[in-house]
Design a protein around this motif. Structure first.
Motif, PDB file in Angstrom:
ATOM      1  N   ILE A 275       0.837  -1.204   0.000  1.00 36.55           N
ATOM      2  CA  ILE A 275       0.000   0.000   0.000  1.00 36.55           C
ATOM      3  C   ILE A 275       0.871   1.253   0.000  1.00 36.55           C
ATOM      4  O   ILE A 275       1.855   1.338   0.744  1.00 36.55           O
ATOM      5  N   THR A 276       0.508   2.195  -0.845  1.00 35.95           N
ATOM      6  CA  THR A 276       1.200   3.490  -0.828  1.00 35.95           C
ATOM      7  C   THR A 276       0.180   4.615  -0.848  1.00 35.95           C
ATOM      8  O   THR A 276      -0.662   4.682  -1.747  1.00 35.95           O
ATOM      9  N   TYR A 277       0.248   5.456   0.127  1.00 34.20           N
ATOM     10  CA  TYR A 277      -0.488   6.716   0.084  1.00 34.20           C
ATOM     11  C   TYR A 277       0.535   7.783  -0.286  1.00 34.20           C
ATOM     12  O   TYR A 277       1.432   8.100   0.505  1.00 34.20           O
ATOM     13  N   GLY A 278       0.419   8.329  -1.478  1.00 33.05           N
ATOM     14  CA  GLY A 278       1.409   9.284  -1.974  1.00 33.05           C
ATOM     15  C   GLY A 278       1.071  10.696  -1.562  1.00 33.05           C
ATOM     16  O   GLY A 278       0.695  11.521  -2.392  1.00 33.05           O
ATOM     17  N   GLY A 279       1.199  10.969  -0.293  1.00 33.14           N
ATOM     18  CA  GLY A 279       0.870  12.301   0.212  1.00 33.14           C
ATOM     19  C   GLY A 279       1.154  12.366   1.708  1.00 33.14           C
ATOM     20  O   GLY A 279       1.873  11.521   2.250  1.00 33.14           O
ATOM     21  N   ASP A 280       0.565  13.369   2.339  1.00 28.56           N
ATOM     22  CA  ASP A 280       0.788  13.601   3.768  1.00 28.56           C
ATOM     23  C   ASP A 280       0.406  12.347   4.576  1.00 28.56           C
ATOM     24  O   ASP A 280      -0.751  11.897   4.517  1.00 28.56           O
ATOM     25  N   PRO A 281       1.338  11.764   5.323  1.00 31.04           N
ATOM     26  CA  PRO A 281       1.054  10.515   6.040  1.00 31.04           C
ATOM     27  C   PRO A 281      -0.137  10.617   6.994  1.00 31.04           C
ATOM     28  O   PRO A 281      -0.874   9.631   7.155  1.00 31.04           O
ATOM     29  N   ALA A 282      -0.351  11.789   7.602  1.00 34.47           N
ATOM     30  CA  ALA A 282      -1.481  11.918   8.534  1.00 34.47           C
ATOM     31  C   ALA A 282      -2.802  11.758   7.783  1.00 34.47           C
ATOM     32  O   ALA A 282      -3.724  11.059   8.250  1.00 34.47           O
ATOM     33  N   ALA A 283      -2.904  12.362   6.606  1.00 32.89           N
ATOM     34  CA  ALA A 283      -4.111  12.180   5.784  1.00 32.89           C
ATOM     35  C   ALA A 283      -4.213  10.727   5.338  1.00 32.89           C
ATOM     36  O   ALA A 283      -5.305  10.153   5.270  1.00 32.89           O
ATOM     37  N   GLY A 284      -3.062  10.130   5.053  1.00 35.44           N
ATOM     38  CA  GLY A 284      -3.041   8.731   4.633  1.00 35.44           C
ATOM     39  C   GLY A 284      -3.610   7.803   5.694  1.00 35.44           C
ATOM     40  O   GLY A 284      -4.291   6.830   5.383  1.00 35.44           O
ATOM     41  N   GLU A 285      -3.327   8.110   6.955  1.00 37.35           N
ATOM     42  CA  GLU A 285      -3.854   7.274   8.053  1.00 37.35           C
ATOM     43  C   GLU A 285      -5.385   7.194   7.967  1.00 37.35           C
ATOM     44  O   GLU A 285      -5.964   6.134   8.176  1.00 37.35           O
ATOM     45  N   ARG A 286      -6.016   8.310   7.647  1.00 35.86           N
ATOM     46  CA  ARG A 286      -7.486   8.314   7.553  1.00 35.86           C
ATOM     47  C   ARG A 286      -7.950   7.504   6.335  1.00 35.86           C
ATOM     48  O   ARG A 286      -8.939   6.791   6.396  1.00 35.86           O
ATOM     49  N   VAL A 287      -7.178   7.624   5.250  1.00 35.94           N
ATOM     50  CA  VAL A 287      -7.588   6.952   4.007  1.00 35.94           C
ATOM     51  C   VAL A 287      -7.447   5.424   4.121  1.00 35.94           C
ATOM     52  O   VAL A 287      -8.261   4.678   3.565  1.00 35.94           O
ATOM     53  N   VAL A 288      -6.437   4.963   4.856  1.00 38.19           N
ATOM     54  CA  VAL A 288      -6.252   3.500   4.951  1.00 38.19           C
ATOM     55  C   VAL A 288      -7.100   2.881   6.066  1.00 38.19           C
ATOM     56  O   VAL A 288      -7.162   1.647   6.170  1.00 38.19           O
ATOM     57  N   ALA A 289      -7.764   3.721   6.843  1.00 35.56           N
ATOM     58  CA  ALA A 289      -8.566   3.181   7.956  1.00 35.56           C
ATOM     59  C   ALA A 289      -9.583   2.123   7.502  1.00 35.56           C
ATOM     60  O   ALA A 289      -9.717   1.069   8.149  1.00 35.56           O
ATOM     61  N   PRO A 290     -10.295   2.335   6.367  1.00 32.25           N
ATOM     62  CA  PRO A 290     -11.252   1.289   5.937  1.00 32.25           C
ATOM     63  C   PRO A 290     -10.586  -0.046   5.604  1.00 32.25           C
ATOM     64  O   PRO A 290     -11.206  -1.100   5.754  1.00 32.25           O
ATOM     65  N   LEU A 291      -9.342  -0.003   5.152  1.00 33.17           N
ATOM     66  CA  LEU A 291      -8.634  -1.272   4.877  1.00 33.17           C
ATOM     67  C   LEU A 291      -8.307  -1.977   6.190  1.00 33.17           C
ATOM     68  O   LEU A 291      -8.524  -3.179   6.349  1.00 33.17           O
ATOM     69  N   ARG A 292      -7.791  -1.196   7.134  1.00 40.06           N
ATOM     70  CA  ARG A 292      -7.444  -1.785   8.436  1.00 40.06           C
ATOM     71  C   ARG A 292      -8.673  -2.334   9.152  1.00 40.06           C
ATOM     72  O   ARG A 292      -8.578  -3.279   9.939  1.00 40.06           O
ATOM     73  N   ALA A 293      -9.828  -1.730   8.859  1.00 42.46           N
ATOM     74  CA  ALA A 293     -11.048  -2.120   9.572  1.00 42.46           C
ATOM     75  C   ALA A 293     -11.691  -3.397   9.005  1.00 42.46           C
ATOM     76  O   ALA A 293     -12.653  -3.908   9.574  1.00 42.46           O
ATOM     77  N   LEU A 294     -11.160  -3.904   7.902  1.00 41.09           N
ATOM     78  CA  LEU A 294     -11.780  -5.078   7.272  1.00 41.09           C
ATOM     79  C   LEU A 294     -11.682  -6.315   8.162  1.00 41.09           C
ATOM     80  O   LEU A 294     -12.548  -7.194   8.139  1.00 41.09           O
TER      81      LEU A 294
END
Ligand SMILES: Cc1cc2nc3c(=O)[nH]c(=O)nc-3n(C[C@H](O)[C@H](O)[C@H](O)COP(=O)(O)OP(=O)(O)OC[C@H]3O[C@@H](n4cnc5c(N)ncnc54)[C@H](O)[C@@H]3O)c2cc1C
Length: 463
Positions: A275-294
């Motif tokens: 997984i790569t979030y190509g941007g601010d890591p703090a914003a990335g944490e919010r974006v990957v939350a649905p994956l972690r929640a699976l």
């Protein structure tokens, strides 16, 4: 001494003559480094070229191309040696190996870099990453920039920055007649179109000029989740719903014996998510939350990191034998996810994998006919693969891959050229659907009418 166009290499494969005429290294059967030099990344490919030339510069490249033309010997072009089909080594022919050509010239202020094509994705990523800049390559650092760029380039930043070719501004190319061309949107625009997806059919690219993107930091790494139909479908749905900053590669496969995963899960089917979030890591944490929640992750190694950290160290002596099939599909709903799980469960290959890459984003914003990569609207790239041990096992694993991929087929019948094995013309045509094929064949006829560059996913010249 460097060879010029006026010193034709007329004596076929006189090694002493070649060594005198070329600046780079000439490696012949019997030389100490011959076996190492003829080895490519995939195992099971055991070809013995007449000569391997580790070219030092563009003069050497032009001389080796001329040598192939004059001798009629098959010519293999090698950048990083990762061709699935073994196209970068020839039986009895000439290997033009670019791996000693690693010059790079970075214009930090202008956000561009000229890179010689012996560089790997990791070489370039490290060099430009030192300035907080990036080029979008694939998922493996040792892949050569030659092969990946000429075929398209789908990787960890595909939704954020598009394909590798979307950053290609210009190239230096040696054509079949030994001519050196500077190719860009204004100069030889037909060739510039063709080398962005058309592979090694049109000449030897010796340098690429890339646009560099700013990417000081990412949130990235490995997320391992238990695999079942719900988590697989949920992973794809979350990846599709995420902003373009997020690119994911979901490998559904048996969990390797990793020390940071509890032993009872080793061998179980998991989603090995890169997984790569190509941007601010703090914003990335919010974006990957649905994956972690699976599901409760079996390993969660997603961290704020420089982009180059996506390329861990590799073992250069690792040469897997595998059968694989690449395809595109339109959706992974619950039924398709159950289908994937069913096929993976019924194989006992030590390693078997369904790799799912959600596309879209920046890649899809480029028109289909802007480059020779014609799959801009494809939604999900899938690679089905199984490792094998020996010929009998290969037949078993191939039958599984064939059955699985046929079952998985949906409306999108295209294929990505860089993941094709040696699968025949029909599959090469699937990589270049419709008018793309005719346009490429016409350009091939113009720049390589005798099909000198034929050891590749070949587009024969139009008649
Ligand atoms: C482990 C692995 C992971 C991969 N991951 C990805 C990925 O994430 N994304 C992706 O898009 N692809 C990926 N690929 C596919 C990869 O992009 C292709 O195999 C590519 O062709 C490899 O490039 P190379 O230079 O290393 O290979 P080589 O075997 O050196 O070259 C492959 C072919 O490209 C042509 N070629 C190479 N360099 C030149 C040149 N300078 N001039 C003219 N022709 C040239 C030749 O026809 C040659 O036969 C992966 C492959 C492997 C084995």
């Amino acid at each position: 001494m460097s060879t010029t166009d006026s010193t034709a290499l007329t004596a076929p494969l006189s090694m002493s003559r070649l060594r005198a005429d070329l600046t780079g290294r000439v490696i012949a059967p019997g030389d100490d480094d011959y076996d190492q030099a003829r080895t490519v990344v995939y195992g099971g490919i055991d070809r013995r070229p007449a000569v391997i030339v580790k070219v030092a510069d563009i003069d050497d490249v032009a001389a080796v191309v001329r040598l192939a033309r004059e001798t009629g010997l098959e010519l293999a072009i090698r950048s990083g040696g990762h061709s699935n089909a073994g196209h970068s080594v020839s039986e009895g022919g000439i290997v033009l190996d670019l791996s000693d050509m690693k010059g790079i010239d970075i214009d930090v202020d202008g956000r561009t870099a000229w890179c010689e094509t012996g560089m790997t994705a990791l070489d370039v990523t490290n060099a430009v990453g030192a300035h907080g800049l990036a080029v979008a390559f694939g998922d493996t650092g040792s892949v050569g920039i030659g092969g990946i760029t000429l075929g398209g380039g789908v990787g960890y930043l595909v939704r954020k920055f598009g394909l590798t070719i979307d950053a290609l501004l210009a190239a230096d190319v040696v054509t079949a007649d030994g001519e050196r061309l500077e190719v860009d949107a204004e100069h030889h625009p037909d060739l510039f179109w063709a080398i962005r997806g058309g592979g090694g059919n049109f000449g030897v690219a010796t340098r690429f000029k890339y646009r560099l993107h700013e990417l000081p930091e990412t949130l990235g790494g490995l997320l391992i989740l238990p695999a079942n139909a719900e988590t697989v479908a949920g992973f794809i749905a979350a990846a599709e719903a995420a902003p373009d900053e997020l690119s994911t590669i979901a490998n559904v496969m048996p969990c390797p014996p990793l020390p940071f995963v509890p032993a009872e899960h080793h061998g179980e089917l998991v989603i090995f998510g890169l997984i790569t979030y190509g941007g601010d890591p703090a914003a990335g944490e919010r974006v990957v939350a649905p994956l972690r929640a699976l599901a409760e992750p079996l390993a969660d190694l997603l961290v704020a990191q420089p982009y180059a950290a996506m390329y861990p160290p590799e073992d250069p002596d690792y040469h897997p034998t595998a059968v694989a099939r690449t395809m595109f599909i339109d959706r992974v709903d619950g039924d398709v996810a159950a289908q994937i799980m069913g096929w993976l469960e019924k194989s006992d290959a030590s390693m078997r994998v369904t790799q799912l890459r959600v596309l879209g984003g920046a890649m899809a914003r480029v028109p289909d006919d802007a480059t020779a990569f014609a799959h801009r609207s494809s939604r999900i790239m899938v690679n089905v693969a199984a490792f094998y041990e020996g010929p009998d096992d290969k037949a078993v694993r191939k039958a599984w891959v064939d059955g699985f991929s046929a079952d998985l087929e949906q409306e999108d019948t295209g294929a990505y050229v860089n993941f094709l094995s040696d699968e025949g013309e029909e599959r090469v045509r699937a990589a270049y659907p419709g008018e793309t094929w005719d346009r490429l064949a016409a350009i091939k006829a113009r720049y390589d009418p005798t099909n000198l560059f034929r050891l590749n996913q070949n587009i024969p010249p139009a008649r």
